[in-house]
Design a protein around this motif. Structure first.
Motif, short mmCIF file in Angstrom:
data_model
loop_
_atom_site.label_atom_id
_atom_site.label_comp_id
_atom_site.label_asym_id
_atom_site.label_seq_id
_atom_site.Cartn_x
_atom_site.Cartn_y
_atom_site.Cartn_z
N LEU A 253 19.43 -25.87 -34.73
CA LEU A 253 19.22 -26.52 -36.02
C LEU A 253 19.97 -25.83 -37.16
CD1 LEU A 253 15.35 -27.12 -35.79
CD2 LEU A 253 17.17 -28.74 -35.21
N LYS A 254 20.00 -24.51 -37.14
CA LYS A 254 20.48 -23.76 -38.32
C LYS A 254 21.97 -23.88 -38.58
CE LYS A 254 21.14 -19.33 -35.91
NZ LYS A 254 20.65 -17.93 -35.76
N ILE A 255 22.74 -24.30 -37.58
CA ILE A 255 24.19 -24.39 -37.77
C ILE A 255 24.65 -25.80 -38.15
CG2 ILE A 255 24.75 -22.41 -36.32
CD1 ILE A 255 25.34 -24.32 -34.05
N GLN A 256 23.68 -26.68 -38.46
CA GLN A 256 24.00 -28.05 -38.85
C GLN A 256 23.45 -28.33 -40.24
OE1 GLN A 256 23.19 -31.02 -35.67
NE2 GLN A 256 22.58 -29.25 -34.45
N GLY A 257 24.30 -28.86 -41.12
CA GLY A 257 23.87 -29.15 -42.47
C GLY A 257 22.75 -30.17 -42.55
N ARG A 258 22.67 -31.06 -41.58
CA ARG A 258 21.64 -32.11 -41.64
C ARG A 258 20.22 -31.56 -41.46
NH1 ARG A 258 21.73 -35.34 -35.85
NH2 ARG A 258 22.01 -33.52 -34.51
N PHE A 259 20.12 -30.31 -40.96
CA PHE A 259 18.81 -29.69 -40.75
C PHE A 259 18.56 -28.49 -41.66
CE2 PHE A 259 19.61 -31.35 -36.31
CZ PHE A 259 18.61 -32.32 -36.34
N LYS A 260 19.48 -28.17 -42.56
CA LYS A 260 19.38 -26.92 -43.32
C LYS A 260 18.16 -26.84 -44.23
CE LYS A 260 22.28 -28.18 -47.29
NZ LYS A 260 23.48 -27.84 -48.07
N HIS A 261 17.58 -28.00 -44.57
CA HIS A 261 16.42 -28.05 -45.46
C HIS A 261 15.10 -27.76 -44.75
CE1 HIS A 261 16.86 -31.86 -43.41
NE2 HIS A 261 15.57 -32.05 -43.56
N LEU A 262 15.10 -27.73 -43.42
CA LEU A 262 13.85 -27.59 -42.68
C LEU A 262 13.24 -26.20 -42.87
CD1 LEU A 262 14.69 -29.38 -39.30
CD2 LEU A 262 13.46 -30.31 -41.28
N LYS A 263 11.94 -26.19 -43.05
CA LYS A 263 11.20 -24.94 -43.19
C LYS A 263 10.49 -24.63 -41.87
CE LYS A 263 12.02 -24.41 -47.63
NZ LYS A 263 13.07 -25.38 -47.85
N GLU A 264 9.87 -23.46 -41.81
CA GLU A 264 9.28 -22.98 -40.56
C GLU A 264 8.28 -23.96 -39.93
OE1 GLU A 264 6.79 -19.11 -38.85
OE2 GLU A 264 7.72 -19.03 -40.84
N PRO A 265 7.39 -24.60 -40.70
CA PRO A 265 6.45 -25.54 -40.06
C PRO A 265 7.15 -26.69 -39.34
CG PRO A 265 5.70 -24.96 -42.26
CD PRO A 265 7.09 -24.44 -42.13
N GLU A 266 8.21 -27.26 -39.97
CA GLU A 266 8.93 -28.37 -39.32
C GLU A 266 9.69 -27.88 -38.08
OE1 GLU A 266 9.47 -27.95 -42.82
OE2 GLU A 266 7.81 -29.34 -43.21
N ILE A 267 10.30 -26.70 -38.18
CA ILE A 267 11.03 -26.14 -37.04
C ILE A 267 10.08 -25.89 -35.87
CG2 ILE A 267 12.35 -24.15 -36.22
CD1 ILE A 267 13.55 -23.96 -39.06
N LYS A 268 8.91 -25.37 -36.19
CA LYS A 268 7.91 -25.13 -35.14
C LYS A 268 7.47 -26.44 -34.50
CE LYS A 268 3.49 -22.83 -34.25
NZ LYS A 268 2.38 -22.06 -34.86
N LYS A 269 7.32 -27.47 -35.31
CA LYS A 269 6.92 -28.78 -34.78
C LYS A 269 7.98 -29.32 -33.83
CE LYS A 269 5.23 -33.30 -36.29
NZ LYS A 269 4.83 -34.14 -37.47
N ILE A 270 9.25 -29.17 -34.21
CA ILE A 270 10.35 -29.62 -33.35
C ILE A 270 10.40 -28.80 -32.06
CG2 ILE A 270 12.87 -29.85 -33.18
CD1 ILE A 270 12.87 -30.37 -36.23
N GLN A 271 10.17 -27.49 -32.18
CA GLN A 271 10.15 -26.63 -31.00
C GLN A 271 9.05 -27.06 -30.03
OE1 GLN A 271 12.16 -23.37 -30.22
NE2 GLN A 271 11.49 -24.53 -28.44
N ASN A 272 7.86 -27.31 -30.53
CA ASN A 272 6.74 -27.72 -29.68
C ASN A 272 7.01 -29.06 -29.01
OD1 ASN A 272 5.33 -25.39 -30.35
ND2 ASN A 272 4.13 -26.37 -31.96
N TYR A 273 7.58 -29.99 -29.76
CA TYR A 273 7.88 -31.31 -29.21
C TYR A 273 8.95 -31.21 -28.12
CZ TYR A 273 9.26 -36.22 -28.98
OH TYR A 273 9.56 -37.49 -28.54
#
Length: 294
Positions: A253-273
Motif C-alpha cells: 500500500l505505502k508505495i502507491q499514491g492511491r493509498f497514501k491517505h490510509l491510516k493504521e485502522p484502515e490498513i489493519k482492516k485491509i490486512q485482516n480481510y
C-alpha cells in the motif's frame, strides 16, 4: 506468435496492460486468433485512426459488448469451419461492470471463447474513476480521499469466482510479475473454452507510482496475499503460487499514491480481510470439493 501487438502503440511507460497483452501473445495458438476488444486504454492506444498496432484480426467494440461480439465471431468461425481461436479482451470497467451481463451470457451459452480481463482496478482511460475492481480504500476521482472520506468503501468484486460459478471448464487469475504462470494458464484457457483469465495489471498513472516499479508492485501484490494466483479447472480450485511467509500488506500500500491517505485502522482492516480471503481460498482448495458445489 511473437506478439499480437506491433511496436508503435501509445500506451504509457510502465503500462501493465501492454505487458499482459505481450505475455498473452506467447500462448496464442499458431492457427490464429481473432480479437474482440472493448473501448479501453488498450483500444485507444492501439487503434488511433488511420493506424493500428495489431498484428491479428481485431474488432473494436463498445464498452459493454466484448463478449457479445466475441460470441458472434465464434458462431461465424464455427459455421465456416475455421480453426481460429476467439479472444475477448476488456479492462475492469468493460468486464466487472459495464460488460458483466454480456460476459455472463456468453459463458452461460457455452461459446468457445477465451475472455481476458486486463485489470488496472479503475476506469483509467476516462480519468481514473472507481470501478467494481477498485480495492477498498483506494482513492479515485469518484471515490476521493478527503476529510470525510478514505476512498472506496466497498471490497473488490470477486469476478473470477463469478465467472467460475457459470460452471465453465477453466478460470484463472494471473499476474504480469509471473510470466511462466500467466503463459501456462493462457495456453490452458485457449484449450478449454469457454474460459476466463483475470490478469492483474498495475497502472502507474492511476495508482500513482514511478513507471519503473510496475513489476515490483505486481510482485508485491502476490507476496502480500493481496492478489492470489490460482486456477479453477473443471471446478477444482488450485493455488498455483503459494505464499507461506507473506509480507505485510503495508509494503504494498505505502508505495502507491492511491493509498497514501490510509491510516493504521484502515490498513489493519485491509490486512485482516486479505488474510481471511487467502485462507478462504486455501480452505476451498483443501476441501477437494468442486468450486461450484457439485
Amino acid at each position: 506468435m511473437d506478439s499480437m501487438l506491433a511496436p508503435g502503440h501509445t500506451m504509457c511507460a510502465g503500462c501493465g496492460v501492454a505487458i499482459a497483452v505481450n505475455l498473452v501473445s506467447r500462448a496464442a495458438p499458431k492457427d490464429g486468433v481473432i480479437v474482440s476488444c472493448a473501448t479501453s486504454c488498450l483500444e485507444v492506444t492501439t487503434s488511433a485512426y488511420p493506424t493500428t498496432a495489431w498484428n491479428v484480426p481485431w474488432i473494436h467494440c463498445a464498452f459493454e459488448t466484448t463478449s457479445s461480439v466475441a460470441s458472434g465471431i465464434e458462431a461465424a468461425v464455427k459455421k465456416l469451419g475455421k480453426p481460429w481461436k476467439v479472444l475477448g479482451i476488456a479492462g475492469d470497467g468493460g468486464t466487472f461492470d459495464i460488460g458483466l451481463q454480456a460476459l455472463s451470457g456468453m459463458l452461460e451459452r457455452g461459446h468457445k471463447v477465451t475472455q481476458v480481463c486486463v485489470d488496472n482496478e479503475c476506469y483509467a482511460n476516462t480519468g481514473v474513476q472507481r470501478s467494481g475492481a477498485t480495492p477498498y480504500g483506494s482513492s479515485t476521482t469518484t471515490s476521493p480521499a478527503g476529510k470525510k472520506s478514505f476512498g472506496k468503501t466497498e471490497w473488490k468484486k470477486p469476478l473470477a469466482e463469478i465467472a467460475a460459478a457459470h460452471r465453465i471448464p477453466y478460470v484463472a487469475s494471473a499476474s504480469i510479475a509471473y510470466p511462466p504462470d500467466l503463459i501456462a494458464k493462457m495456453k490452458k484457457a485457449f484449450e478449454k473454452q469457454p474460459s476466463f483469465v483475470h490478469i492483474h495489471c498495475p497502472c502507474p498513472t492511476g495508482w500513482r507510482f514511478d513507471v519503473s516499479k510496475t513489476i515490483d508492485i505486481a510482485k508485491l501484490a502476490v507476496e502480500t496475499g493481496m492478489w492470489v494466483l490460482y486456477e479453477i479447472e473443471d471446478g477444482n480450485l488450485r493455488i498455483t503460487k503459494r505464499v507461506t511467509d507473506k509480507k505485510p500488506i503495508e509494503e504494498y500500500l505505502k508505495i502507491q499514491g492511491r493509498f497514501k491517505h490510509l491510516k493504521e485502522p484502515e490498513i489493519k482492516k485491509i490486512q485482516n480481510y486479505t488474510n481471511s480471503e487467502y485462507g478462504r481460498l486455501e480452505t476451498i482448495e483443501q476441501s477437494k470439493i468442486k468450486f461450484w458445489g457439485v
